[in-house]
Design a protein around this motif. Structure first.
Motif, PDB file in Angstrom:
ATOM      1  N   ARG A 174       0.634  -1.551  -0.043  1.00  0.00           N
ATOM      2  CA  ARG A 174      -0.184  -0.195   0.338  1.00  0.00           C
ATOM      3  C   ARG A 174       0.201   1.154  -0.212  1.00  0.00           C
ATOM      4  NH1 ARG A 174      -3.059  -0.080   5.407  1.00  0.00           N
ATOM      5  NH2 ARG A 174      -3.425  -2.601   3.782  1.00  0.00           N
ATOM      6  N   ALA A 175       2.123   1.329   1.307  1.00  0.00           N
ATOM      7  CA  ALA A 175       2.781   2.632   1.433  1.00  0.00           C
ATOM      8  C   ALA A 175       3.771   2.607  -0.109  1.00  0.00           C
ATOM      9  CB  ALA A 175       4.137   2.070   1.731  1.00  0.00           C
ATOM     10  N   TRP A 176       3.955   1.708  -0.972  1.00  0.00           N
ATOM     11  CA  TRP A 176       4.243   1.915  -2.450  1.00  0.00           C
ATOM     12  C   TRP A 176       3.888   1.665  -3.556  1.00  0.00           C
ATOM     13  CZ3 TRP A 176       3.340  -1.348  -6.698  1.00  0.00           C
ATOM     14  CH2 TRP A 176       4.350  -1.277  -7.365  1.00  0.00           C
ATOM     15  N   LEU A 177       2.220   1.612  -3.497  1.00  0.00           N
ATOM     16  CA  LEU A 177       1.449   2.381  -3.949  1.00  0.00           C
ATOM     17  C   LEU A 177       1.215   3.872  -4.311  1.00  0.00           C
ATOM     18  CD1 LEU A 177      -0.840  -0.716  -4.881  1.00  0.00           C
ATOM     19  CD2 LEU A 177       0.131  -0.309  -6.432  1.00  0.00           C
ATOM     20  N   VAL A 178       1.411   3.793  -3.464  1.00  0.00           N
ATOM     21  CA  VAL A 178       0.856   5.653  -2.912  1.00  0.00           C
ATOM     22  C   VAL A 178       1.946   6.309  -3.390  1.00  0.00           C
ATOM     23  CG1 VAL A 178       0.931   7.637  -1.162  1.00  0.00           C
ATOM     24  CG2 VAL A 178      -0.075   5.609  -0.379  1.00  0.00           C
ATOM     25  N   THR A 179       3.359   5.623  -3.129  1.00  0.00           N
ATOM     26  CA  THR A 179       4.569   6.909  -4.114  1.00  0.00           C
ATOM     27  C   THR A 179       4.041   6.577  -5.506  1.00  0.00           C
ATOM     28  OG1 THR A 179       5.801   5.296  -3.607  1.00  0.00           O
ATOM     29  CG2 THR A 179       6.011   6.516  -2.272  1.00  0.00           C
TER      30      THR A 179
END
Length: 277
Positions: A174-179
């Motif tokens: 999820r954190a990777w998708l935001v960036t």
């Protein structure tokens, strides 16, 4: 499909409004991921119960044996002395500590499978053999299905990644998708973004070899559909292997723990008998 792609008149399957077949397939995928998570957590639960049972029985046996030798005077080189029992009690305490560690590890595993761990902890848990690869493949299925649905809805890839960040459970993904959505909005290609994914699974690696932005919408839909289907097929395969590894490992460890407790009890009783003769 380009970042600024608009819906076309050809209306590929799922464009704008999803077809009944597409909705049924996506629901089947979602149910499959839920079943995989449920079966995995069930297997882990049974395995941990085996471990806790063996630790409890082993500690009980060791403590009962130590009670027999408490305050017993034996002859050591014809000198009377109390039978040492502290080392046996320390082993029982070690069993209790191992039980506490097993319970804590079980809690972490359950939180991880359900996607409730912080991103860093989630990446570390992904290194666990068999279980880690299974959970990662299920998370990749979450991501690919979300992308498949967004591409079918004619969303741009930055928007699709933003939507996927809300659909997936895995916190590191999820954190990777935001960036990643921000990187694509700034002009980076999808292939370069997928290369930096926090999990190394075959479907995502294969997607990074293509250039989906340069494909038509129908081709992109088919590509993401194939990636999603492949994720679920591999997740099922890895689940079978994970269940086997967890079951056998927990059984072997449980038997070893119980056998060690019996060995400790036997050695202690032999020492007691030899000291009395």
């Amino acid at each position: 499909m380009s970042q600024d792609a608009q819906p076309t008149d050809s209306k590929p399957p799922g464009s704008g409004t999803h077809s009944i077949a597409m909705l049924a397939e996506m629901e089947a995928w979602q149910n499959l991921r839920g079943e995989i998570r449920q079966r995995l957590t069930g297997t882990i639960t049974v395995g941990v119960l085996y471990l806790l049972a063996s630790l409890a029985v082993g500690a009980y046996l060791i403590l009962k044996v130590s009670e027999v030798g408490r305050d017993v005077v034996v002859l050591d080189h014809w000198e009377p002395s109390e039978l040492p029992v502290q080392w046996v009690i320390k082993i029982a305490w070690a069993y209790a500590i191992l039980a506490a560690i097993a319970i804590a590890a079980y809690g972490l595993l359950m939180m991880w499978v359900q996607g409730n761990l912080p991103a860093t902890a989630s990446r570390v848990m992904g290194l666990i053999p068999a279980i880690g690869s299974t959970v990662q493949m299920v998370s990749a299925g979450d991501f690919c299905q979300s992308m498949y649905q967004s591409v079918a809805d004619s969303r741009t890839y930055p928007d699709a990644l933003t939507v996927a960040s809300k659909d997936v459970r895995d916190t590191s993904l999820r954190a990777w998708l935001v960036t990643s959505g921000q990187r694509m909005a700034s002009g980076q290609s999808l292939a370069s973004v997928l290369v930096s994914a926090p999990m190394r699974v075959a479907p995502l690696s294969a997607m990074s070899a293509f250039t989906p932005e340069q494909l038509t919408q129908e081709e992109s839909v088919r590509l993401w559909h194939h990636a999603t289907s492949e994720c679920h097929l591999q997740a099922q395969s890895r689940l079978s292997r994970a269940i086997q590894v967890v079951s056998v490992s927990c059984l072997v460890v449980s038997v070893s723990i119980a056998a060690f407790a019996m060995l400790v009890g036997t050695v202690f009783m032999m020492t007691l008998i030899q000291g009395l003769t």
